[in-house]
Design an enzyme around this catalytic site. Structure first.
Site, mmCIF file in Angstrom:
data_model
loop_
_atom_site.group_PDB
_atom_site.id
_atom_site.type_symbol
_atom_site.label_atom_id
_atom_site.label_comp_id
_atom_site.label_asym_id
_atom_site.label_seq_id
_atom_site.Cartn_x
_atom_site.Cartn_y
_atom_site.Cartn_z
ATOM 1 N N TRP A 11 1.101 -1.112 0.111
ATOM 2 C CA TRP A 11 -0.012 0.071 0.002
ATOM 3 C C TRP A 11 0.899 1.331 0.038
ATOM 4 C CZ3 TRP A 11 -0.396 4.156 3.239
ATOM 5 C CH2 TRP A 11 -1.418 5.005 3.205
ATOM 6 N N HIS A 12 1.987 1.206 0.520
ATOM 7 C CA HIS A 12 2.972 2.315 1.049
ATOM 8 C C HIS A 12 3.528 2.570 -0.487
ATOM 9 C CE1 HIS A 12 2.523 1.642 5.175
ATOM 10 N NE2 HIS A 12 2.775 2.978 5.315
ATOM 11 N N GLY A 13 3.818 1.643 -1.541
ATOM 12 C CA GLY A 13 4.532 2.090 -2.702
ATOM 13 C C GLY A 13 4.427 0.941 -3.338
#
Lengths: 477, 304
Positions: free
Chosen positions: A326-328
């Site tokens: 989700w963060h990247g």
């Protein structure tokens, strides 16, 4: 528009005045929130307003249809409508955020089997905050499907819920059960809440402009060439990067929550002094609370939660792996998530929770045991940061190799007493005020001149340590 | 609500007072613009050689090594417009002026400084050189309007003790003296970064090149020599293909100008083999020893 831009300094008062003086009826206030939020978002790139409007409309219609089908007893249809809405939203997220990543990963995987494919060149611009508002919209339809909330009948209120500008681009990822009803109720101006909001905004600016931005310059230098630096600097790099991310992201959350309070809206807490966690599972209940609780509510428990031990292991791997992703769109984030998943697993297998969410609740200082626990947890958290910071797993591996093999090398960045003093000050203030929502909840101080001196002191601190207007890190997520 | 607004107002009054203090503190800070202004006020009637242009000239020419009374009026990112405005303002008192040294790289600086990321320099021309180009109500009349540079100035005054890029008594930039050898500044990556910056700058050109013509016309009318010089660049910089292209453009432009005005004497030192890495602060700025060498060379070549 960013909270640390000059535009926001006139945008916020303007919207505040229009909100309380011009648009007094509830419907008008909600409409103003929507218009202001779209201006706020469109300031960055107006083209992506279509995307956020589509996501909102899709979730709104899905919520209505799900409720209708459930009222008719058509549970299967409601299930499929919910599934379709999730698929559409995740497809949009996938296209804009992960398409290039998956294509590259596929090409690399194929090359392992001897198929040499050309890596496609994709130039898809990542819409700011897409992960945040997509998850917020998804949370709503899932809650309607579960019967935890009623579907919204007020389309303006629903648009305001998804696009509410303080939390639109970097959270907190709100729950419909908390935020949506607030847009349905008449709001009156609350002096204490507004003052608290102003204080929280000020504290957010201090964390972003004084701590995060000052740490960022050193982090940049240390991570650029770890091979030439001594291990002492690389350890410092771990600490400074943690403080950069913490100051940046929790600072943004403070500004968002504080701004919302000015409009009589209470957003959920997103950070709860994570550096004072006694174990890794507690750390994840204190760090980016809105995202982690989202993953636990909407993924961990539907997958079986704490049902059986093997399920816990599987669910933790899935949840933390996806949380990292989700963060990247990079394998470094996935491994960062898995690293924390592995560290958290033993605690989740034992399902051990601390009775008190506040460390050393009744004493000024922690016990020796608590100090040791906090230090170990913090060290483990810091160890994971190269996975989050580096561009590739190779770079992260290189950083770790240098960290453990370089030894003491003289020379390198000079941090200055100021920065070290600021870091100590941050830890001390956050520790003393750990029972409060934010450290500037100082209404208990009876002398106004002391409170005001603190505000002006912080402004002077910002003035003396202001570096540049760098973008907030979490916008990219 | 009234109470809240009243308190906010009181708070803002305090903030306003703080900004006034910051403005005053920033104005008190020593800076090159004011130093140059003070020197010109005292010596404009006896100055024989003036150096104009951007940081290339600011770093490259030490007036103390030239014969006669010479002064360096160049400054970082000083555009043609500001070169002309500084010269024009003092034309009546420049009775002894015989030569103007101008870097050929400034021929490409025909854009509005106000449109660049270094717009805050307009504040300094307004406040310290008294060039009334903007209204006192505009952002170009207040140090605090550029909060970042204002913070730097106050920080440097009170914390680090290092003042804004200062100049010596002849207007030469002492910043390059304080940092004589910066090997990390002389890498191909830095060279690429620098040329990219120049290429990006080409996008903001706004045809203000008439200001150079004004300067050349003035020199022509008053019999002043206009020495157009290509300042040396480091070997790593000139090895880049994009840089060679950029230098070629500058060279062509300088040759054209030299053909138009008889007062212009043009010499390109960009590829001068006498300059090695040791002479540079970064890829295209000379350090102190480089500036000494270059000033001695032009002193001989042009009989200054």
């Amino acid at each position: 528009m960013s909270f640390n831009s000059l535009e926001y300094l006139w945008f916020l008062p303007l919207v505040f005045c229009l909100y309380w003086f011009v648009c007094k009826p509830l419907k008008w206030q909600n409409l103003l929130v929507v218009v202001a939020s779209y201006v706020f978002y469109g300031w960055w790139d107006w083209r992506f307003l279509v995307l956020i409007a589509f996501t909102t409309l899709c979730s709104y219609v899905s919520g209505q249809l799900i409720e209708k089908q459930k009222a008719k007893g058509e549970k299967r249809k409601a299930y499929w409508i919910n599934a379709c809405n999730i698929a559409i939203n995740l497809l949009i997220l996938g296209i804009f955020k992960y398409l290039g990543f998956f294509a590259d990963s596929f090409v690399q995987l194929a090359s392992l089997f001897g198929w040499h494919l050309d890596s496609p060149t994709l130039h898809v611009l990542l819409p700011i905050g897409i992960s945040f508002y997509t998850f917020q919209a998804l949370g709503y339809t899932i809650d309607v499907y579960r019967g935890q909330i009623k579907a919204s009948r007020d389309i303006v209120a629903f648009f305001a819920y998804v696009s509410f500008f303080p939390q639109l681009v970097a959270g907190p990822i709100e729950r419909a059960s908390n935020l949506l009803p607030q847009f349905g109720k008449a709001r009156t101006f609350d002096y204490a809440l507004a003052v608290d909001g102003m204080r929280q905004i000020l504290w957010g600016y201090v964390k972003k402009l004084v701590i995060a931005d000052n740490c960022a310059t050193f982090v940049e230098a240390i991570y650029a060439d770890p091979a030439s630096l001594g291990s002492q600097h690389l350890v410092m790099g771990l600490l400074l990067f943690f403080l950069q991310v913490y100051g940046d992201f929790s600072g943004y959350s403070d500004m968002a929550i504080g701004s919302a309070k000015l409009f009589g809206i209470r957003l959920m807490r997103n950070f709860d002094v994570p550096m004072f966690s006694r174990d890794i599972s507690e750390y994840w209940r204190r760090w980016h609370i809105s995202l982690n609780s989202w993953f636990f509510n909407y993924l961990f428990f539907p997958l079986g939660g704490f049902d059986k031990k093997w399920k816990i292991v599987r669910n933790v791997i899935v949840v933390f792996g996806l949380c990292g992703l989700w963060h990247g769109a990079n394998w470094t984030y996935v491994f960062w998530g898995l690293y924390f998943g592995l560290l958290t697993m033993p605690y989740l297998l034992k399902i051990r929770m601390y009775k008190d969410s506040i460390v050393a609740k009744h004493t000024l200082l922690p016990s020796l045991m608590e100090t040791r626990q906090m230090a170990c947890t913090f060290a483990l958290v810091l160890l994971g940061s190269p996975l989050f910071r580096c561009q590739s797993l190779g770079d992260a591996g290189h950083y770790y190799a240098c960290l453990f093999s370089n030894g003491i090398i003289h020379g390198g960045p000079k941090y200055g007493h100021n920065l070290l003093l600021l870091i100590v000050l941050l830890f001390v203030v956050e520790w003393i005020q750990r029972k409060k929502e934010h450290p500037l909840q100082i209404e208990a101080i009876p002398w106004r001149w002391v409170r005001w001196s603190i505000y002006y002191g912080l402004l002077v601190l910002i003035f003396f340590h202001y570096i540049s207007t760098t973008q907030f890190l979490y916008f990219q997520f | 609500m009234r109470k809240f607004l009243f308190r906010i107002l009181c708070f803002l009054v305090g903030v306003f007072l703080l900004l006034c203090v910051a403005e005053q503190a920033a104005r008190v800070c020593p800076n090159a613009y004011r130093n140059k202004e003070n020197w010109m006020e005292a010596n404009s009637d006896r100055v024989e050689t003036l150096v104009f242009g951007s940081s290339h000239a600011y770093a490259a020419i030490k007036p103390e090594l030239l014969s006669g009374c010479a002064f360096n009026l160049a400054n970082s990112n000083q555009t043609q417009r500001y070169d002309w405005l500084l010269l024009q303002r003092d034309t009546t008192s420049l009775a002894s002026l015989k030569a103007i040294i101008y870097p050929s790289s400034s021929l490409l600086m025909d854009y509005r400084l106000e449109d660049t990321s270094e717009w805050y320099r307009c504040i300094y021309y307004q406040l310290y050189n008294h060039l009334d180009e903007h209204s006192f109500l505009s952002k170009y009349a207040w140090e605090v309007a550029s909060i970042q540079t204002c913070c730097w100035k106050v920080q440097s005054l009170f914390i680090s003790g290092e003042s804004d890029r200062m100049c010596d008594e002849y207007g030469w930039c002492t910043y390059y003296q304080a940092h004589p050898s910066q090997k990390e500044n002389l890498t191909p990556t830095k060279a690429e970064e620098r040329i990219r910056k120049y290429e990006e700058r080409e996008g903001i050109h706004s045809s203000e090149e008439s200001f150079f013509d004004e300067m050349a016309g003035y020199c022509q009318r008053h019999g002043i020599r206009l020495l157009l010089l290509g300042t040396p660049v480091s070997p790593v910089f000139r090895s880049q293909a994009a840089v060679r292209e950029y230098l070629k453009t500058t060279d062509l432009k300088a040759q054209r100008e030299a053909a138009n005005y008889s007062c212009i004497e043009y010499q390109d030192y960009s590829f001068d083999p006498r300059f090695s890495d040791e002479d540079f602060f970064d890829v295209d700025h000379l350090n102190s020893s480089g500036a000494t060498k270059f000033t001695q060379i032009i002193s001989q070549d042009f009989g200054l």
